[in-house]
Write a protein that holds these residues in place. Structure first.
Motif, PDB file in Angstrom:
ATOM      1  N   ASP A   1       1.781   0.718  -2.591  1.00 46.79           N
ATOM      2  CA  ASP A   1       2.644   1.703  -2.112  1.00 46.79           C
ATOM      3  C   ASP A   1       4.123   1.756  -2.944  1.00 46.79           C
ATOM      4  O   ASP A   1       4.629   2.850  -3.294  1.00 46.79           O
TER       5      ASP A   1
ATOM      6  N   ASN B   1       3.549   2.709  -6.456  1.00 42.97           N
ATOM      7  CA  ASN B   1       3.426   4.110  -6.696  1.00 42.97           C
ATOM      8  C   ASN B   1       4.691   4.827  -6.652  1.00 42.97           C
ATOM      9  O   ASN B   1       5.022   5.749  -7.287  1.00 42.97           O
TER      10      ASN B   1
ATOM     11  N   LEU C   1       6.059   4.266 -10.109  1.00 41.62           N
ATOM     12  CA  LEU C   1       5.563   5.236 -10.960  1.00 41.62           C
ATOM     13  C   LEU C   1       5.886   6.622 -11.056  1.00 41.62           C
ATOM     14  O   LEU C   1       6.320   7.439 -11.936  1.00 41.62           O
ATOM     15  N   LYS C   2       6.255   6.968  -9.832  1.00 39.91           N
ATOM     16  CA  LYS C   2       6.820   8.644  -9.533  1.00 39.91           C
ATOM     17  C   LYS C   2       8.302   8.438  -9.945  1.00 39.91           C
ATOM     18  O   LYS C   2       8.703   9.536 -10.573  1.00 39.91           O
TER      19      LYS C   2
ATOM     20  N   GLN D   1       2.045  -0.198 -12.720  1.00 37.81           N
ATOM     21  CA  GLN D   1       0.766  -0.017 -13.027  1.00 37.81           C
ATOM     22  C   GLN D   1      -0.144  -1.250 -12.833  1.00 37.81           C
ATOM     23  O   GLN D   1      -1.290  -1.243 -12.219  1.00 37.81           O
TER      24      GLN D   1
ATOM     25  N   ILE E   1      -0.518  -2.248  -9.227  1.00 41.07           N
ATOM     26  CA  ILE E   1      -1.558  -1.539  -8.512  1.00 41.07           C
ATOM     27  C   ILE E   1      -2.687  -2.011  -8.972  1.00 41.07           C
ATOM     28  O   ILE E   1      -3.721  -2.232  -7.868  1.00 41.07           O
TER      29      ILE E   1
END
Length: 132
Positions: free
Chosen positions: A91, A94, A97-98, A110, A113
């Motif tokens: 989470d 992510n 990444l956002k 990444q 993840i």
């Protein structure tokens, strides 16, 4: 007058007992002021920017999801507690990444993840096969 060596030994014993009690409380869920402060930093604040709001939400969800009962089986308990920890890492990655701007941060997110999702799958498969 009392024996000074006896008094010194008694004071040392009390000091050690107090330290042991404090450590025991910490080991069994009691939080220090510093730990309480760090948990408080996860609470939403209207002044938080978007990434901080997302990181805090991921942190709070992970902490909540890690509150899993222990079974007494160390092999099972390890996996039951690591799965939500790894999902929290996914989470947070992510969120990176956002919101992140640096390509190296995005690349690391990444990789986290990919690695954590693989490990989550392995742990879930092990539990399905071995935890009865």
């Amino acid at each position: 007058m009392r024996n000074p060596k006896f008094v010194l030994a008694a004071l040392l014993s009390l000091s050690l007992a107090g330290s042991a009690l404090a450590q025991g409380m910490k080991d069994h869920g009691a939080m220090s002021g510093k730990e309480m402060g760090s948990m408080g930093s996860m609470k939403p604040d209207p002044k938080d920017d978007a990434s901080t709001k997302d990181f805090k939400a991921a942190d709070m969800a992970m902490m909540k999801n890690m509150d899993v009962a222990y079974t007494g089986n160390p092999d099972v308990d390890f996996r039951l507690h690591m799965i939500p920890h790894h999902k929290g890492a996914v989470d947070m990655a992510n969120v990176a990444l956002k919101h992140a701007k640096d390509p190296a941060t995005k690349q690391m997110a990444q990789k986290i993840i990919d690695d954590q999702e693989r490990e989550i799958g392995e742990m879930e498969a092990w539990l399905k096969k071995n935890a009865k």
